[in-house]
Design an enzyme around this catalytic site. Structure first.
Site, PDB file in Angstrom:
ATOM      1  N   ARG A  55       0.792  -1.332  -0.055  1.00 42.77           N
ATOM      2  CA  ARG A  55      -0.069  -0.056   0.172  1.00 42.77           C
ATOM      3  C   ARG A  55       0.797   1.234  -0.100  1.00 42.77           C
ATOM      4  O   ARG A  55       2.054   1.093   0.062  1.00 42.77           O
ATOM      5  CB  ARG A  55      -1.041  -0.009   1.071  1.00 42.77           C
ATOM      6  CG  ARG A  55      -0.605  -0.799   2.367  1.00 42.77           C
ATOM      7  CD  ARG A  55      -0.137  -0.045   3.607  1.00 42.77           C
ATOM      8  NE  ARG A  55      -0.132   1.194   3.507  1.00 42.77           N
ATOM      9  CZ  ARG A  55       0.857   2.282   3.692  1.00 42.77           C
ATOM     10  NH1 ARG A  55       2.186   1.385   4.001  1.00 42.77           N
ATOM     11  NH2 ARG A  55       0.965   3.415   3.621  1.00 42.77           N
ATOM     12  N   ALA A  81       0.889   5.343  -2.228  1.00 42.37           N
ATOM     13  CA  ALA A  81       0.561   5.808  -3.398  1.00 42.37           C
ATOM     14  C   ALA A  81       1.717   5.175  -4.501  1.00 42.37           C
ATOM     15  O   ALA A  81       1.553   4.361  -5.513  1.00 42.37           O
ATOM     16  CB  ALA A  81       0.367   6.943  -3.724  1.00 42.37           C
ATOM     17  N   ARG A 105      -7.401  -0.658  -7.080  1.00 36.41           N
ATOM     18  CA  ARG A 105      -7.689   0.390  -5.875  1.00 36.41           C
ATOM     19  C   ARG A 105      -8.110   1.658  -6.903  1.00 36.41           C
ATOM     20  O   ARG A 105      -6.949   2.080  -7.775  1.00 36.41           O
ATOM     21  CB  ARG A 105      -6.689   0.623  -5.095  1.00 36.41           C
ATOM     22  CG  ARG A 105      -6.615  -0.773  -4.035  1.00 36.41           C
ATOM     23  CD  ARG A 105      -5.707  -0.421  -2.808  1.00 36.41           C
ATOM     24  NE  ARG A 105      -6.306   0.631  -1.890  1.00 36.41           N
ATOM     25  CZ  ARG A 105      -5.677   0.879  -1.062  1.00 36.41           C
ATOM     26  NH1 ARG A 105      -4.268   0.988  -0.807  1.00 36.41           N
ATOM     27  NH2 ARG A 105      -6.227   1.962  -0.152  1.00 36.41           N
ATOM     28  N   ASP A 141      -2.418  10.774  -1.695  1.00 37.34           N
ATOM     29  CA  ASP A 141      -2.602   9.802  -2.515  1.00 37.34           C
ATOM     30  C   ASP A 141      -3.050  10.442  -3.995  1.00 37.34           C
ATOM     31  O   ASP A 141      -2.765   9.905  -4.820  1.00 37.34           O
ATOM     32  CB  ASP A 141      -3.639   8.840  -2.266  1.00 37.34           C
ATOM     33  CG  ASP A 141      -3.448   7.986  -1.021  1.00 37.34           C
ATOM     34  OD1 ASP A 141      -3.399   8.296  -0.021  1.00 37.34           O
ATOM     35  OD2 ASP A 141      -2.859   6.804  -1.309  1.00 37.34           O
ATOM     36  N   LYS A 189      -5.199   9.797   2.850  1.00 33.26           N
ATOM     37  CA  LYS A 189      -5.903   8.882   3.907  1.00 33.26           C
ATOM     38  C   LYS A 189      -7.026   9.676   4.634  1.00 33.26           C
ATOM     39  O   LYS A 189      -6.862  10.860   5.257  1.00 33.26           O
ATOM     40  CB  LYS A 189      -4.982   8.348   4.643  1.00 33.26           C
ATOM     41  CG  LYS A 189      -5.505   7.168   5.830  1.00 33.26           C
ATOM     42  CD  LYS A 189      -6.199   6.211   5.218  1.00 33.26           C
ATOM     43  CE  LYS A 189      -5.597   5.505   3.778  1.00 33.26           C
ATOM     44  NZ  LYS A 189      -6.528   4.660   3.183  1.00 33.26           N
TER      45      LYS A 189
END
Lengths: 342, 342
Positions: free
Chosen positions: A48, A50, A85, A238, A249
């Site tokens: 995880r 970006a 995602r 992100d 987030k």
């Protein structure tokens, strides 16, 4: 222990990642040898962050092309990876970067070219993080000097934007590692970051590196800022827009509000690979909704689990990019990245 | 299942509480027959919520006086109870209310008088909550009418300020129960409330009562408010000052900031028993610091675990008290409680 969150293995037949779902309890690596394994690792958040999901997707595309280098194979692999995602722009950006590069090639040469491209992307991300570390460290040094008072520089961060999230160094944590290595006294407030608890990843990283830190629940940010216990906030992102609105987030926007209320600077470390260069409308950024189970832990209660929020540019003091520090605005980004603002 | 969070039992030899540390997984009651048992129940949060810990402490004092009704016994029991939790003013207030009432009496009559006093206090809290429910319901009806748009009234709450926290009805939840019973369509966003997860208590209460609700992590409040999904916020309080600054569960201040930013009203249900009438300085309110274990779950990481924060009066739209709704200010409270403002 590998110093990087993703490394090439088996002479180019696979990559090895750290399974971040097991940290901080257990450090285990996983070998990804297929497109499907890479997609699964991104979807389930074994990887995880970006920049790291962009790099993992790039390698995933290369692995997919080994099995099926045809045009339909290329499109299918791209689709599978992009569906994992939605929010971090790095993912779709990295996939199209590699896909565009290999599409003109004969099928027989695509996998190798994609692999080389993924490797170059990984190195570029590391270089960007290293540069963010340099520019950010200078900025933090200035803040510490301006503060005057003795004691460590108190930084509040959210989620994990360290080397686990970015191949190496990190975005938000890069300046912290750099300053710490230079002997500057620092203390990091680490926000737990429910529901996935990435704060524990940050605490683990900081602990491994010897940086003093304290974990708090997300709810505590207001009190810390109100009571003068934070000198500055520093987070990753992100997908910031070209106008400087920062998608990051879930919970970031609350911290930025509280920082503004307390008169504390709020910095965002943003490599150009994460920036939404195409438009300035944060409402067009897809906000991932994840499983209610992440919130409820299986208890029988309805839950809503959005993964990101948008901090308006007016609550951001500055962006720290690999080309320097700039105001969170089109003009600010255009000064550093004129070629992206065409 | 008892409808109240604390009830008298065994002909006055004990009280029975709901063990809130086991909810929502398991509904179990516990019999408290001694001062020590009452103090332990408060300290470990088997009972929690400002009004309920006040009432539990009052009964605890009565139970202590059965064993030792002497002057030193009275002082010792008061000290033990007041040391359990520092922030909610109800606790020390209830203990001194009962202690002052029985101190002039002969030792032989103290325990019975304290028991009667505790019972009266419990009834007074229930009456206050019932009144808050009436005034709050009228206020919420107005908001729904003013909004115009169809659909349920969307309320965001934090922590648990329901009947579990207050003997019966609740403070913040009393208007919600009342409106729901009157057939007004409502939906409640329930904030998880780390680290103790009192949001699960609220979700459980609302579920038992049939009120539609959705659990979210604390981090999600900014997004919900930014995107127009909240019509108003409604929370309880552990200790608002006489000037209307609201000390409440950690994380409340962040929600109030986000509500102000979004132009959404932020209401605080505050029975007079929770108000700090003696001064207007929120910095003098002791903020409880609980065990780091509540944050870390035993993982080896340093943590800081403050239990409360202060929402400045300027971020509060209005207080809902048992005597009506008022601005969060000395003038506002003086209009409803002139005798407390002497």
């Amino acid at each position: 222990m590998p110093r990087r969150a993703i490394v090439e293995a088996d002479g180019g037949d696979a990559v090895v990642i750290v399974d971040q779902t097991l940290l901080p309890g257990r450090f285990e690596t996983v070998r990804l040898a297929t497109l499907e394994a890479a997609a699964e690792a991104i979807r389930t958040m074994r990887v995880r962050g970006a920049p790291l999901i962009g790099v993992t997707a790039a390698y995933g595309l290369a692995l997919g092309l080994r099995d099926d280098p045809s045009d339909p194979g290329l499109e299918r692999a791209s689709t599978v990876l992009c569906a994992t995602r939605p929010t971090a722009i790095n993912l779709a950006w990295a996939v199209s970067l590699i896909a565009d590069r290999v599409r003109p090639l004969p099928a027989s040469r695509r996998a190798a070219a994609a692999w080389a491209g993924a490797g170059e992307l990984a190195e570029a991300e590391v270089a960007a993080c290293e540069a963010i570390g340099r520019y950010g460290a200078a900025l933090l040094r200035e803040r510490l000097a301006a503060r005057g008072a003795p004691g460590p520089l108190n930084v509040l961060t959210h989620c994990n934007a360290g080397w686990l999230a970015t191949v190496d160094w990190g975005t938000a944590l890069a300046p912290i590692y750099r300053l710490h290595d230079e002997g500057v006294p620092l203390h990091v407030w680490v926000s737990e970051t429910r529901p996935r608890n990435q704060g524990f990843l940050t605490a683990w990283e900081l602990g491994e590196h010897g940086v003093p830190h304290t974990l708090v629940v997300d709810n505590a940010a207001g009190l810390l800022l109100q009571t003068g216990r934070v000198d500055l906030c520093l987070v990753g992102t992100d997908r910031p827009t070209r106008a400087g609105d920062v998608c990051n987030k879930i919970g970031t926007a609350l911290k930025a509000l509280a920082a503004r209320e307390a008169g504390v600077p709020f910095y965002v470390a943003a490599p150009s690979s994460s920036i939404e260069w195409r438009h300035a409308d944060p409402a067009r950024i897809p906000i991932e909704e994840r499983s209610a189970l992440e919130v409820t832990g299986g208890r029988p209660v309805a839950a809503f689990n959005p993964g990101f929020d948008v901090t308006p540019a007016r609550h951001v003091t500055a962006l720290i990019t690999e080309r320097g520090v700039c105001p969170p605005s089109e003009a600010g980004l255009a000064g550093l990245f004129p070629e992206r603002m065409a």
